[in-house]
Design a protein around this motif. Sequence first.
Motif, short mmCIF file in Angstrom:
data_model
loop_
_atom_site.label_atom_id
_atom_site.label_comp_id
_atom_site.label_asym_id
_atom_site.label_seq_id
_atom_site.Cartn_x
_atom_site.Cartn_y
_atom_site.Cartn_z
N THR A 228 0.88 -1.25 -0.01
CA THR A 228 -0.13 -0.19 0.01
C THR A 228 0.88 1.19 -0.11
OG1 THR A 228 -0.16 0.23 2.46
CG2 THR A 228 -1.73 -1.21 1.47
N GLN A 229 0.35 2.30 -0.60
CA GLN A 229 0.74 3.62 -0.30
C GLN A 229 1.13 3.96 1.04
OE1 GLN A 229 -1.31 6.44 -2.83
NE2 GLN A 229 -0.50 8.30 -1.68
N THR A 230 1.94 4.68 1.62
CA THR A 230 2.23 5.05 2.93
C THR A 230 1.19 5.69 3.63
OG1 THR A 230 3.89 6.60 2.76
CG2 THR A 230 4.63 4.40 2.83
N THR A 231 0.56 6.73 2.74
CA THR A 231 -0.18 7.82 3.43
C THR A 231 -1.75 7.69 3.28
OG1 THR A 231 0.09 8.91 1.26
CG2 THR A 231 1.73 9.46 2.99
N LEU A 232 -2.06 6.44 3.17
CA LEU A 232 -3.60 6.27 2.75
C LEU A 232 -4.28 6.38 4.28
CD1 LEU A 232 -3.55 3.60 0.10
CD2 LEU A 232 -3.76 5.98 -0.37
N SER A 233 -5.62 6.36 4.18
CA SER A 233 -6.42 6.03 5.43
C SER A 233 -6.46 4.75 5.97
CB SER A 233 -7.80 6.77 5.23
OG SER A 233 -8.73 6.18 6.13
N VAL A 234 -6.21 4.56 7.09
CA VAL A 234 -5.85 3.00 7.61
C VAL A 234 -7.55 2.42 7.36
CG1 VAL A 234 -5.56 1.83 9.64
CG2 VAL A 234 -4.47 3.70 9.26
N ASP A 235 -8.31 3.18 7.66
CA ASP A 235 -9.74 2.59 7.63
C ASP A 235 -10.30 2.15 6.11
OD1 ASP A 235 -10.11 2.56 10.40
OD2 ASP A 235 -11.26 4.40 10.38
N ASP A 236 -10.05 3.14 5.22
CA ASP A 236 -10.30 2.93 3.91
C ASP A 236 -9.27 1.82 3.32
OD1 ASP A 236 -12.17 4.91 4.04
OD2 ASP A 236 -11.14 6.12 2.70
N THR A 237 -8.28 1.75 3.69
CA THR A 237 -7.38 0.58 3.24
C THR A 237 -7.69 -0.82 3.91
OG1 THR A 237 -5.58 2.34 3.12
CG2 THR A 237 -4.78 0.01 2.95
N ALA A 238 -8.05 -0.80 4.75
CA ALA A 238 -8.84 -1.98 5.42
C ALA A 238 -9.89 -2.61 4.59
CB ALA A 238 -9.06 -1.67 6.82
N ASP A 239 -10.63 -1.71 4.32
CA ASP A 239 -11.66 -2.29 3.41
C ASP A 239 -11.30 -2.88 2.11
OD1 ASP A 239 -13.56 -1.27 5.27
OD2 ASP A 239 -14.11 0.61 4.28
N VAL A 240 -10.47 -2.23 1.54
CA VAL A 240 -9.94 -2.59 0.17
C VAL A 240 -8.94 -4.06 0.56
CG1 VAL A 240 -8.23 -2.15 -1.63
CG2 VAL A 240 -9.78 -0.41 -0.89
N PRO B 175 2.31 -7.91 2.49
CA PRO B 175 3.72 -7.46 2.76
C PRO B 175 4.26 -8.10 4.17
CG PRO B 175 2.45 -5.73 3.23
CD PRO B 175 1.32 -6.71 2.56
N ALA B 176 5.57 -8.36 4.22
CA ALA B 176 6.13 -8.60 5.50
C ALA B 176 5.95 -7.76 6.69
CB ALA B 176 7.76 -8.91 5.39
N ALA B 177 5.55 -6.55 6.28
CA ALA B 177 5.36 -5.50 7.44
C ALA B 177 4.19 -4.66 7.10
CB ALA B 177 6.59 -4.89 7.82
N GLU B 178 3.60 -3.74 8.03
CA GLU B 178 2.64 -2.79 7.66
C GLU B 178 3.39 -1.89 6.67
OE1 GLU B 178 -0.27 -1.18 6.86
OE2 GLU B 178 -0.94 -2.26 8.69
#
Length: 332
Positions: free
Chosen positions: A171-183, A197-200
Amino acid sequence: MTKTPLTIRLCGPRGFCAGVDRAIQIVVLAIKKYGAPVYVRHEIVHNRFVVEGLETLGAVFVEELDEIPAEHQSQPVIFSAHGVPKSVPADAEQRNLFFLDATCPLVSKVHKQAMRHERQGRHVVLIGHKGHPEVIGTMGQLPPGAVTLVETVEDVDAFEPADPAALGFVTQTTLSVDDTADVIARLGERFPLINAPAAESICYATTNRQEAVKQAAPGCDLFVVVGAPNSSNSKRLVEVALKAGAKRSILLQRAHEIDWDAVGDIGLLGVSAGASAPEVVVNEIIEAFRERFDATIELAETVKETENFLVNRELRDVELTAADMAFVNGVR
């Protein structure tokens, strides 16, 4: 005239993160060591106040390397904190340019995660925003066609990979955590064998600022995020504030942009700042509200940040004075 009482709920952490701080230090140190001009490909960070300040020291911002005049090609060129495709340093080497990479180490981590997926035979799914410099840089680490960009759950639904069993995402580093969780959840539903990925991927600073806004936003009549309109992490904070319960949320670069008629009668104001917004601008906006309201500051701090990223080896022999550090921190 009696001023209306106003509580300003000020988020912490806010503003500069370690990656932004490092990138600005790299430009300042390069100018000190090599003299002006020092060229910077793309805005070093997404903030005009910072960019204009660095220009006064002798930084020259270009979009492409061919904009650097022939007579200055012995001067350093710096790659921005957002990262660049592999083709950019290759181009710099071909032009015999001396370059310094200011890519945030956490963005570099995402590059390595994507390359690891590709080495293990996986097609890479990148969750991010089309056209953002970080996304362009991450996609440019791999051969054409090796990465598919998705922004929304709908994009995931439309994605038809050649081999659903050989996928990995970053993921791009600057996204919304919640929105990314949905995707991410939808990717898992459609492709149960997809490799994380191996790490967040979302960086600590993005997460920390969003968590502080979530706690501060409920009940706010207005929430102000200090940042630039091309700053992804700043725009995400505006969205987070609204979702967390702020009645209104706006993005401001400077105090003169405040539309006081639109502000209206408020009693609780939330304030935060994106990772590339200097504290001096936060203070400027707070003072603008103090002039019109009887303001009381209420600190809403969730965590203290202690991260520090080292600058390039070539610059570690140059010392920053107190005046240099004041500039880097945005206190001019």
